[in-house]
Design a protein around this motif. Sequence first.
Motif, PDB file in Angstrom:
ATOM      1  N   LEU B  32       0.845  -1.188   0.000  1.00 44.86           N
ATOM      2  CA  LEU B  32       0.000   0.000   0.000  1.00 44.86           C
ATOM      3  C   LEU B  32       0.881   1.239   0.000  1.00 44.86           C
ATOM      4  CD1 LEU B  32      -2.951   0.831   0.145  1.00 44.86           C
ATOM      5  CD2 LEU B  32      -2.717   0.997   2.604  1.00 44.86           C
ATOM      6  N   GLU B  33       0.955   1.906  -1.159  1.00 41.10           N
ATOM      7  CA  GLU B  33       1.742   3.129  -1.203  1.00 41.10           C
ATOM      8  C   GLU B  33       0.802   4.323  -1.239  1.00 41.10           C
ATOM      9  OE1 GLU B  33       3.612   1.560  -5.089  1.00 41.10           O
ATOM     10  OE2 GLU B  33       2.837   3.551  -5.632  1.00 41.10           O
ATOM     11  N   PRO B  34       1.012   5.290  -0.340  1.00 35.13           N
ATOM     12  CA  PRO B  34       0.139   6.467  -0.335  1.00 35.13           C
ATOM     13  C   PRO B  34       0.276   7.224  -1.661  1.00 35.13           C
ATOM     14  CG  PRO B  34       1.630   6.486   1.552  1.00 35.13           C
ATOM     15  CD  PRO B  34       2.088   5.403   0.646  1.00 35.13           C
ATOM     16  N   ARG B  35      -0.830   7.745  -2.154  1.00 38.45           N
ATOM     17  CA  ARG B  35      -0.770   8.491  -3.408  1.00 38.45           C
ATOM     18  C   ARG B  35      -1.840   9.570  -3.460  1.00 38.45           C
ATOM     19  NH1 ARG B  35      -1.224   3.839  -7.510  1.00 38.45           N
ATOM     20  NH2 ARG B  35      -1.609   2.207  -5.986  1.00 38.45           N
ATOM     21  N   GLN B  36      -1.650  10.535  -4.340  1.00 41.86           N
ATOM     22  CA  GLN B  36      -2.582  11.651  -4.483  1.00 41.86           C
ATOM     23  C   GLN B  36      -3.600  11.390  -5.583  1.00 41.86           C
ATOM     24  OE1 GLN B  36      -2.625  14.309  -2.528  1.00 41.86           O
ATOM     25  NE2 GLN B  36      -0.796  13.713  -1.396  1.00 41.86           N
ATOM     26  N   SER B  37      -3.195  10.600  -6.546  1.00 36.78           N
ATOM     27  CA  SER B  37      -4.124  10.314  -7.641  1.00 36.78           C
ATOM     28  C   SER B  37      -3.737   8.983  -8.250  1.00 36.78           C
ATOM     29  CB  SER B  37      -4.062  11.412  -8.704  1.00 36.78           C
ATOM     30  OG  SER B  37      -2.818  11.366  -9.370  1.00 36.78           O
ATOM     31  N   LEU B  38      -4.663   8.429  -9.037  1.00 37.02           N
ATOM     32  CA  LEU B  38      -4.305   7.206  -9.749  1.00 37.02           C
ATOM     33  C   LEU B  38      -5.148   7.076 -11.013  1.00 37.02           C
ATOM     34  CD1 LEU B  38      -5.643   4.049  -7.849  1.00 37.02           C
ATOM     35  CD2 LEU B  38      -6.681   6.294  -7.753  1.00 37.02           C
ATOM     36  N   SER B  61     -13.819  10.191  -6.081  1.00 36.66           N
ATOM     37  CA  SER B  61     -13.317  11.562  -6.138  1.00 36.66           C
ATOM     38  C   SER B  61     -12.571  11.800  -7.452  1.00 36.66           C
ATOM     39  CB  SER B  61     -12.369  11.807  -4.963  1.00 36.66           C
ATOM     40  OG  SER B  61     -11.186  11.046  -5.156  1.00 36.66           O
ATOM     41  N   ALA B  63      -9.616  12.299  -7.739  1.00 30.37           N
ATOM     42  CA  ALA B  63      -8.282  11.713  -7.677  1.00 30.37           C
ATOM     43  C   ALA B  63      -8.168  10.522  -8.641  1.00 30.37           C
ATOM     44  CB  ALA B  63      -7.977  11.273  -6.254  1.00 30.37           C
ATOM     45  N   TYR B  64      -9.318   9.938  -8.986  1.00 27.95           N
ATOM     46  CA  TYR B  64      -9.304   8.814  -9.918  1.00 27.95           C
ATOM     47  C   TYR B  64      -9.312   9.371 -11.343  1.00 27.95           C
ATOM     48  CZ  TYR B  64     -10.416   5.930  -5.905  1.00 27.95           C
ATOM     49  OH  TYR B  64     -10.382   5.291  -4.691  1.00 27.95           O
ATOM     50  N   LEU B 141      -5.217   1.101 -11.554  1.00 27.14           N
ATOM     51  CA  LEU B 141      -6.333   0.322 -11.025  1.00 27.14           C
ATOM     52  C   LEU B 141      -7.259  -0.095 -12.172  1.00 27.14           C
ATOM     53  CD1 LEU B 141      -8.308  -0.513  -8.624  1.00 27.14           C
ATOM     54  CD2 LEU B 141      -9.126   1.831  -8.692  1.00 27.14           C
ATOM     55  N   ILE B 169      -3.679  -2.870  -9.640  1.00 29.01           N
ATOM     56  CA  ILE B 169      -4.670  -3.367  -8.685  1.00 29.01           C
ATOM     57  C   ILE B 169      -5.942  -3.717  -9.458  1.00 29.01           C
ATOM     58  CG2 ILE B 169      -6.008  -2.843  -6.601  1.00 29.01           C
ATOM     59  CD1 ILE B 169      -3.932  -0.653  -5.991  1.00 29.01           C
ATOM     60  N   VAL B 171      -9.820  -4.683  -9.158  1.00 27.79           N
ATOM     61  CA  VAL B 171     -10.980  -4.718  -8.271  1.00 27.79           C
ATOM     62  C   VAL B 171     -12.190  -5.175  -9.083  1.00 27.79           C
ATOM     63  CG1 VAL B 171     -12.547  -3.358  -6.822  1.00 27.79           C
ATOM     64  CG2 VAL B 171     -10.086  -2.887  -6.797  1.00 27.79           C
ATOM     65  N   TYR B 195      -9.202  -7.523  -5.133  1.00 30.74           N
ATOM     66  CA  TYR B 195     -10.361  -7.358  -4.258  1.00 30.74           C
ATOM     67  C   TYR B 195     -11.600  -7.792  -5.032  1.00 30.74           C
ATOM     68  CZ  TYR B 195      -7.033  -4.627  -1.609  1.00 30.74           C
ATOM     69  OH  TYR B 195      -5.915  -4.242  -0.908  1.00 30.74           O
TER      70      TYR B 195
END
Lengths: 151, 217
Positions: B32-38, B61, B63-64, B141, B169, B171, B195
């Motif tokens: 799990l790496e913290p991030r501002q957007s992906l 949000s 951020a995606y 993602l 990732i 999902v 997930y």
Amino acid sequence: PAVASLAHAGSRGRHRAPRERCRVRSGPPRSGWTRSARRSRPAPAALGYKDSLKEDLEKADLVISHAGAGSCLETLENRKPLVVVINEKLMNNHQLELAKQLHKDGHLFYCTCSTLPGLLQSMDLSTLKCFPPGQPEKFSAFLDKVVGLQK
Amino acid sequence: MVSVLILAAAGAAVAVLLLALRLWVVLHSRVLEPRQSLSLLVVAGSGGHTTEILRLLEHLSNAYSPRHYIIADTDEMSAHKINSFERNRADRDPSTMFPEYFIHRIPRSREVQQSWLSTVLTTLYSMWLSFPLTHRVKPDLVLCNGPGTCVPVCISALLLGILGIKKVIIVYVESICRVEHLSLSGKILFHLSDYFIVQWPALKEKYPKSVYLGRIV
């Protein structure tokens, strides 16, 4: 999605608006209601794709639809009585699973094409329960957490 | 001649073993790496699948971003729904000057009532086209909810991880239509996704490793 309004008073282009609103009632129709229904028979209309069925849903007293998730959810969220007709050609008939569960929870009636007329005669719409909204915000909160998005 | 064949067989076995090992590592790595957007890659199927996935996206949000949508090449309705969705999203959020989204098309893996044998062939063909697309996009993602189109895309995303190009990732949200039994896509991707989300308690009981958040559409 195939959504039909059985009782819709309003003009659609060339069709004349019926003088009386034809309402779907619970239980078998009485003779007086049948005469009234014949005088104010709604004009059927076939639509292609529409961006939104919200307006049609708002005007409908009853919705007959296929058992697609989107159609079911949209109709039930608009608090309209819903009858779903199962598409028996789909793989594993997944629409039947949803229809059965929502019927078990008291939110709609379901049938096939051949049993639809019988259901329309016998159903009691007053037994249907309100459908609680889904919670997509739980999904977004979960996703934010697992992908590491900072608040 | 025989020794060459034996060598080739041994080489193939080692390659398969390494691939399986690599797959296991990729599936079990959840750093799990913290991030501002992906960047997000969404697989939109026809009809209800698209409606459901857009409902899920509604609360995500900004951020995606950017958002890449993959639809079947014959699916005009989904393209229309996606464009409407992005327009409405931009209208609601004045800070978004130009919504950053893209729509990509690939051949459908399976048509309704298509035979299973031909489905294997069409899925392989979709894979052939999905991998270059997924490789070009390199999303952070992948989000999908069950149309056949999602299987080749998710496998392509997995391949990016196996080949050491990028860990994506995956999902998977099973459609709300699936109350007691998973879809075929669900059965495949249950083992390959990071997930796996179900929306009915009966499925959570059958698949304890799945995630149950209640009804989310």
